[in-house]
Design an enzyme around this catalytic site. Structure first.
Site, PDB file in Angstrom:
ATOM      1  N   LYS A 149       0.863  -1.174   0.000  1.00 40.42           N
ATOM      2  CA  LYS A 149       0.000   0.000   0.000  1.00 40.42           C
ATOM      3  C   LYS A 149       0.899   1.223   0.000  1.00 40.42           C
ATOM      4  O   LYS A 149       2.047   1.167   0.451  1.00 40.42           O
ATOM      5  CB  LYS A 149      -0.911   0.011   1.233  1.00 40.42           C
ATOM      6  CG  LYS A 149      -2.235   0.715   0.989  1.00 40.42           C
ATOM      7  CD  LYS A 149      -3.194  -0.119   0.174  1.00 40.42           C
ATOM      8  CE  LYS A 149      -4.545   0.583   0.029  1.00 40.42           C
ATOM      9  NZ  LYS A 149      -5.537  -0.246  -0.674  1.00 40.42           N
ATOM     10  N   ASP A 189      -6.807   4.372  -4.981  1.00 38.47           N
ATOM     11  CA  ASP A 189      -7.487   4.266  -3.691  1.00 38.47           C
ATOM     12  C   ASP A 189      -8.140   5.623  -3.459  1.00 38.47           C
ATOM     13  O   ASP A 189      -8.348   6.374  -4.414  1.00 38.47           O
ATOM     14  CB  ASP A 189      -6.488   3.893  -2.575  1.00 38.47           C
ATOM     15  CG  ASP A 189      -7.185   3.394  -1.306  1.00 38.47           C
ATOM     16  OD1 ASP A 189      -7.661   4.242  -0.536  1.00 38.47           O
ATOM     17  OD2 ASP A 189      -7.252   2.178  -1.080  1.00 38.47           O
TER      18      ASP A 189
END
Length: 468
Positions: A149, A189
């Site tokens: 991430k 995201d």
């Protein structure tokens, strides 16, 4: 002085215990103390680890092959943490500096894979929690995907296209050496939509001279993207909810549903609910939530999508244009009476008091569309009382279709929308089956336990196969 020396000696011995392996590897409390000591000031990451440890330690106590190799301990340490400066110029020619992150957590199952988040709240704790959750989520898809991430504390909201472009070019300058189709594959995201992905991929092409389509997912269809990628997380969340309800002889048709958020996940979650005959009645953003007692149908959701994604407006603007729609400033939708709740905004948005309100109002299920949207207190209350679909299972549809995008890039081929939707439904059905396999407790199913253990087992077996 002697007391202080003894205390210091004990602390040093305790800190060495983890490295030396001189402690009981089935002792959850000792493990969590060690994790907290090594990750001070990272509450979101510690919350995510503790939630998984609650289930996994019960399991590994009966599975010495995992405890002997300290698999879970190793699984909670990221392989690599990258932090870099991102300098850029605003439209007035002022130099601005943000911080960039990429946490490459675990590549036991495949290349690192996970999104980029651009939001003022981004810090190391949030990125680590997201990357750790991604480890188990990606494992549940059964696709060959590791976990990562990344992101930045940059806020694209209110910035011009030129400012976003200059930021993305600088961000990719710091990141491009550490990503690639067989190494690490970022995606979008929160705050990273089609515009940002296009700018990031364009800069990657300039820096490397390659059209490595498999390096970033969530791309536009014109340059290697996949159909239904934008819809996948929201659609997948609803498909998982349908499987849960069907398993308990319930039907989603006619159910009143609360949805939080107004971004990609929330809008497509509400859309699929409406298409399947449910009645979504709320959406929200940071300013508050709207409530439409008549239900949000496809036409209304399309209008909200245009408002949020094209005009980048506030959801309150939609309420002002509709006679029976109310706007509740500074509030969240969990006080509205409904059958099902779909928190799709951000982490820790549904608190203990909200969970009690949902239960008092007769809610029968909560399905997480965002990453860890329920606080630890809320999750504890809900998983005992209602059907509870945890994020790592319920919102895995997005990364699943990202994995399918990587496959299409490798094949230089595109599946059509119907084929991809069928594959997405198959994956969500498989995830539900894994949760049943590992989450059954008597006649009940604990979906949190099932998702945690199923993901852990798949990653853990690969880690053991590689040796230490």
């Amino acid at each position: 002085m002697k007391v202080k020396k003894k205390t210091a000696t004990r602390r040093k011995a305790a800190s060495r215990a983890h490295q030396d392996g001189n402690y009981d590897p089935t002792d959850r409390r000792a493990f969590l103390k060690g994790v907290a000591r090594r990750n001070q000031g990272q509450p979101e990451f510690l919350q995510a680890v503790e939630e998984v440890a609650y289930d996994v330690f019960d399991y590994i106590g009966e599975q010495p092959k995992f405890s002997a190799k300290l698999v879970f301990e190793r699984m909670t340490e990221p392989d690599r943490v990258l932090i870099f400066s991102v300098a850029w110029e605003d439209d007035e020619g002022n130099t601005r500096i943000n911080r960039g992150y990429r946490v490459q957590f675990n590549n036991a199952l495949g290349p690192y894979k996970g999104g980029l988040r651009f939001h003022p709240s981004v810090n190391l704790s949030i990125i680590k929690f997201l990357a750790f959750e991604q480890t188990l989520k990606n494992a549940l898809t059964t696709l060959p995907l590791g976990s990562a991430k990344g992101g930045s504390d940059f806020n694209p909201h209110g910035k011009s296209d030129g400012e976003v472009l200059r930021f993305c070019k600088s961000f990719m300058l710091g990141l491009h050496r550490y990503i690639g189709p067989n190494l690490d594959v970022p995606a979008g995201d929160i705050g990273v939509g089609s515009r940002e992905v296009g700018y990031l991929f364009g800069q990657y092409k300039r820096l490397t001279g390659e059209h490595a389509g498999g390096t970033i997912t969530g791309k536009g269809i014109e340059y290697g993207g996949s159909l239904i990628r934008a819809e996948a997380t929201g659609f997948g969340t609803v498909y998982f909810a349908v499987r849960m309800l069907e398993h308990h002889n319930l039907d989603i048709r006619g159910k009143t549903c609360l949805v939080s958020g107004a971004g990609n996940v929330a809008l497509h979650c509400a859309l699929k609910l409406a298409q399947l005959g449910a009645r979504p009645v709320t959406l929200s953003d940071s300013s508050g939530f709207i409530h439409d007692p008549d239900g949000l149908d496809e036409e209304k959701i399309a209008a909200i999508k245009e408002l949020k994604e094209v005009r980048r407006g506030r959801i309150s603007e939609y309420a002002r244009s509709r006679r029976r729609v109310s706007f509740h400033a500074g509030a969240r939708p969990w006080g509205v009476k409904a059958d099902l709740a779909f928190p799709c905004a951000t982490q820790n948005e549904l608190e203990g008091k909200d969970a009690r309100t949902l239960l008092a109002n007769g809610c029968i299920g909560v399905v997480e569309g965002a990453n860890m949207p329920c606080t630890a207190e809320a999750q504890t209350l809900l998983r005992k009382k209602v059907l509870f679909g945890p994020a790592k299972a319920a919102n895995a549809g997005g990364v699943a279709v990202s994995g399918l995008e990587m496959t299409q890039n490798s094949m230089h081929y595109h599946w059509n929308e119907q084929e991809l939707d069928a594959k997405l439904q198959d994956i969500m059905t498989s995830i539900h089956g894994q949760c049943l396999e590992y989450g059954r407790r008597g006649r009940k199913t604990d979906y949190v336990r099932g998702a945690n253990i199923a993901g852990f087992v798949r990653v853990g077996r690969a880690m053991i196969a590689y040796g230490v």
